[in-house]
Design a protein around this motif. Structure first.
Motif, mmCIF file in Angstrom:
data_model
loop_
_atom_site.group_PDB
_atom_site.id
_atom_site.type_symbol
_atom_site.label_atom_id
_atom_site.label_comp_id
_atom_site.label_asym_id
_atom_site.label_seq_id
_atom_site.Cartn_x
_atom_site.Cartn_y
_atom_site.Cartn_z
ATOM 1 N N ARG A 33 0.814 -1.222 0.000
ATOM 2 C CA ARG A 33 0.000 0.000 0.000
ATOM 3 C C ARG A 33 0.849 1.275 0.000
ATOM 4 O O ARG A 33 0.334 2.354 -0.266
ATOM 5 N N ASP A 34 2.135 1.157 0.284
ATOM 6 C CA ASP A 34 3.009 2.328 0.179
ATOM 7 C C ASP A 34 3.290 2.696 -1.274
ATOM 8 O O ASP A 34 3.659 3.831 -1.582
ATOM 9 N N LEU A 35 3.136 1.710 -2.161
ATOM 10 C CA LEU A 35 3.419 1.923 -3.579
ATOM 11 C C LEU A 35 2.160 2.021 -4.432
ATOM 12 O O LEU A 35 2.157 2.694 -5.472
ATOM 13 N N TYR A 36 1.090 1.346 -3.997
ATOM 14 C CA TYR A 36 -0.072 1.204 -4.856
ATOM 15 C C TYR A 36 -1.384 1.526 -4.136
ATOM 16 O O TYR A 36 -1.531 1.255 -2.941
ATOM 17 N N ASN A 37 -2.324 2.093 -4.902
ATOM 18 C CA ASN A 37 -3.731 2.108 -4.500
ATOM 19 C C ASN A 37 -4.330 0.835 -5.077
ATOM 20 O O ASN A 37 -4.302 0.633 -6.299
ATOM 21 N N VAL A 38 -4.843 -0.029 -4.216
ATOM 22 C CA VAL A 38 -5.277 -1.359 -4.672
ATOM 23 C C VAL A 38 -6.805 -1.452 -4.614
ATOM 24 O O VAL A 38 -7.423 -1.084 -3.609
ATOM 25 N N TYR A 39 -7.392 -1.927 -5.712
ATOM 26 C CA TYR A 39 -8.845 -2.017 -5.829
ATOM 27 C C TYR A 39 -9.245 -3.432 -6.252
ATOM 28 O O TYR A 39 -8.450 -4.163 -6.829
ATOM 29 N N LYS A 40 -10.499 -3.765 -5.987
ATOM 30 C CA LYS A 40 -11.040 -5.052 -6.424
ATOM 31 C C LYS A 40 -11.999 -4.839 -7.587
ATOM 32 O O LYS A 40 -12.889 -3.986 -7.515
ATOM 33 N N VAL A 41 -11.809 -5.638 -8.643
ATOM 34 C CA VAL A 41 -12.756 -5.671 -9.753
ATOM 35 C C VAL A 41 -13.189 -7.123 -9.954
ATOM 36 O O VAL A 41 -12.342 -8.020 -10.057
ATOM 37 N N ILE A 42 -14.494 -7.339 -9.970
ATOM 38 C CA ILE A 42 -15.050 -8.684 -10.121
ATOM 39 C C ILE A 42 -15.669 -8.807 -11.507
ATOM 40 O O ILE A 42 -16.508 -7.985 -11.899
ATOM 41 N N ASP A 52 -16.224 -0.694 -3.977
ATOM 42 C CA ASP A 52 -15.625 0.458 -3.312
ATOM 43 C C ASP A 52 -15.324 0.139 -1.844
ATOM 44 O O ASP A 52 -15.531 -0.991 -1.389
ATOM 45 N N ASP A 53 -14.833 1.135 -1.109
ATOM 46 C CA ASP A 53 -14.416 0.921 0.283
ATOM 47 C C ASP A 53 -15.556 0.453 1.182
ATOM 48 O O ASP A 53 -15.329 -0.163 2.222
ATOM 49 N N ARG A 54 -16.779 0.761 0.806
ATOM 50 C CA ARG A 54 -17.946 0.364 1.612
ATOM 51 C C ARG A 54 -18.537 -0.964 1.144
ATOM 52 O O ARG A 54 -19.578 -1.386 1.652
ATOM 53 N N GLY A 55 -17.896 -1.582 0.149
ATOM 54 C CA GLY A 55 -18.414 -2.840 -0.381
ATOM 55 C C GLY A 55 -19.532 -2.655 -1.376
ATOM 56 O O GLY A 55 -20.217 -3.609 -1.755
ATOM 57 N N GLN A 56 -19.721 -1.408 -1.829
ATOM 58 C CA GLN A 56 -20.761 -1.112 -2.808
ATOM 59 C C GLN A 56 -20.272 -1.465 -4.212
ATOM 60 O O GLN A 56 -19.134 -1.208 -4.569
ATOM 61 N N LYS A 57 -21.179 -2.040 -5.018
ATOM 62 C CA LYS A 57 -20.841 -2.397 -6.391
ATOM 63 C C LYS A 57 -21.023 -1.194 -7.318
ATOM 64 O O LYS A 57 -22.062 -0.536 -7.292
ATOM 65 N N LEU A 58 -20.003 -0.933 -8.126
ATOM 66 C CA LEU A 58 -20.099 0.108 -9.149
ATOM 67 C C LEU A 58 -19.735 -0.512 -10.496
ATOM 68 O O LEU A 58 -18.775 -1.280 -10.580
ATOM 69 N N ASN A 61 -16.883 0.487 -16.759
ATOM 70 C CA ASN A 61 -17.111 0.988 -18.113
ATOM 71 C C ASN A 61 -16.247 0.164 -19.073
ATOM 72 O O ASN A 61 -15.026 0.273 -19.075
ATOM 73 N N LYS A 62 -16.881 -0.668 -19.882
ATOM 74 C CA LYS A 62 -16.131 -1.578 -20.743
ATOM 75 C C LYS A 62 -15.425 -0.865 -21.906
ATOM 76 O O LYS A 62 -14.565 -1.458 -22.551
ATOM 77 N N ALA A 63 -15.785 0.392 -22.141
ATOM 78 C CA ALA A 63 -15.127 1.134 -23.224
ATOM 79 C C ALA A 63 -13.656 1.353 -22.927
ATOM 80 O O ALA A 63 -12.815 1.317 -23.826
ATOM 81 N N ASP A 64 -13.321 1.580 -21.638
ATOM 82 C CA ASP A 64 -11.914 1.811 -21.276
ATOM 83 C C ASP A 64 -11.527 1.183 -19.941
ATOM 84 O O ASP A 64 -10.463 1.464 -19.399
ATOM 85 N N PHE A 65 -12.385 0.303 -19.408
ATOM 86 C CA PHE A 65 -12.145 -0.400 -18.146
ATOM 87 C C PHE A 65 -11.931 0.582 -16.975
ATOM 88 O O PHE A 65 -11.120 0.358 -16.095
ATOM 89 N N SER A 66 -12.677 1.673 -17.006
ATOM 90 C CA SER A 66 -12.613 2.651 -15.919
ATOM 91 C C SER A 66 -13.850 2.514 -15.039
ATOM 92 O O SER A 66 -14.801 1.791 -15.383
ATOM 93 N N VAL A 67 -13.841 3.217 -13.913
ATOM 94 C CA VAL A 67 -14.968 3.199 -12.982
ATOM 95 C C VAL A 67 -15.262 4.625 -12.541
ATOM 96 O O VAL A 67 -14.346 5.372 -12.180
ATOM 97 N N SER A 68 -16.541 5.018 -12.575
ATOM 98 C CA SER A 68 -16.962 6.330 -12.092
ATOM 99 C C SER A 68 -17.491 6.197 -10.671
ATOM 100 O O SER A 68 -18.469 5.470 -10.439
ATOM 101 N N LEU A 69 -16.825 6.852 -9.729
ATOM 102 C CA LEU A 69 -17.243 6.806 -8.329
ATOM 103 C C LEU A 69 -18.432 7.731 -8.090
ATOM 104 O O LEU A 69 -18.715 8.633 -8.887
ATOM 105 N N ASP A 70 -19.116 7.508 -6.972
ATOM 106 C CA ASP A 70 -20.267 8.349 -6.628
ATOM 107 C C ASP A 70 -19.865 9.816 -6.491
ATOM 108 O O ASP A 70 -20.680 10.712 -6.706
#
Length: 327
Positions: A33-42, A52-58, A61-70
């Motif tokens: 965690r000192d080097l990376y911000n680590v996320y889970k994608v299922i 997200d950090d609260r366990g919420q599913k977001l 975006n398959k166009a560029d494999f990005s995620v828009s947060l709330d």
């Protein structure tokens, strides 16, 4: 130095997704965690989502494999750590998609993934490099197959297995001709192509090979002692086997297995984690298959081998991320 965004991508379209979630959790927990911000994608058949950090599913975006947060902030990933077992992460589908959108990822590329997921083609390629395998017959769904003819050619017992599947799903050991048709049905339930192999009477070993800090190394050779007929799903993941590392083999055999395992890795142009399965019979290692995204839960073979070799999971996973960043 700005931290890199790393997505640990887990799940999959087959029954192996349960194992992948455990593998992904270990990698998620282990990355620095000192080097990376680590996320889970299922990634599942019905949905691709970010936790997200609260366990919420977001949604992803398959166009560029990005995620828009709330919050309105968009997360893009510097590297995707691919730990999907089976489709679509181990057969080249996901890699081809990531290549198309310019997304960096760990492990081997599209071609190597597609090739190694196909047992018949892998063994055919490796035979050109002098790596032996069991005598086999390949059939497709709809082909006419005569059990007596197959038994006459391969003998009994024999193995019937899907050509493209993992975690030993759909594999049967056939001891009599009467069991053959049922074994075919089980295998065809997993894949439209089936490989029928003669039985090799010897010691089964699992060999972890990785490219680590610029060198191709054998992490270890693990002897598999299944409590059942063979190393099936239950033996792999539900404790129905004994796994002994290092394997109880002499020095000459150890060196031979290591040499062949590295030769197979290089010959296929591999990168990242791999675990190859062999049967050692009369001192000769016969290749069964190569896994390019092997199980990586705490109970899995590769993490056990790394521990004995002296490489921490943190360093092993970090090495994969750094290689992907430098591609």
């Amino acid at each position: 130095m700005k931290k890199k965004n790393i997505a640990v991508v887990m799940g999959g379209y087959s029954d192996e997704y349960k194992v992948s979630l455990k593998s992904g959790q270990l990698i998620y927990d282990s990355l620095d965690r000192d080097l990376y911000n680590v996320y889970k994608v299922i990634i599942l058949k019905d949905e691709w989502y970010f936790l997200d950090d609260r366990g919420q599913k977001l949604p992803v975006n398959k166009a560029d494999f990005s995620v828009s947060l709330d919050s309105g902030f968009e997360v893009k990933f510097d590297v995707c750590f691919n730990i999907i077992h089976g489709r679509p992460g181990e057969n080249g589908e996901l890699q081809a998609y990531w290549d198309t959108i310019g997304q960096k990822y760990t492990g081997c590329g599209f071609y190597q993934s597609a090739l190694t997921f196909n047992k018949k083609d892998t063994l055919a390629v490796l035979s050109k490099y002098g790596i032996p395998s069991a005598k086999s017959i390949y059939i497709r769904k709809g082909d006419e197959v005569n059990a007596e003819t197959v038994v006459a050619e391969l003998g009994l017992p024999l193995f019937v297995k899907p050509n493209q599947s993992g975690s030993s799903l759909g594999i049967s050991k056939v001891k009599t001709s009467a069991e053959f048709q049922k074994a075919l049905e089980v295998a065809f339930a997993e894949d439209d192509e089936v490989l029928i192999e003669c039985s090799l009477d010897g010691m089964e070993v699992s060999v972890g090979v990785v490219d680590y800090q610029g060198q191709i190394i054998v992490l270890g050779i693990t002897e598999i002692v299944p409590h059942k007929e063979f190393f099936d799903y239950e033996a792999k993941y539900e404790g129905a086997s004994e796994e002994i590392t290092p394997a109880r083999i002499d020095e000459e055999t150890r060196l031979q297995v290591e040499d062949i395992a590295k030769k197979a890795y290089k010959s296929l142009g591999m990168s990242g984690f791999s675990r190859s399965e062999f049967i050692i019979m009369n001192g000769i290692p016969y290749m069964l298959e190569m896994n390019t995204n092997p199980g990586f839960s705490p109970a899995s073979i590769l993490p056990q081998q790394a521990k004995i070799y002296g490489i921490s999971i943190k360093d092993l996973c970090g090495n994969e991320v750094e290689k992907a960043l430098n591609k």
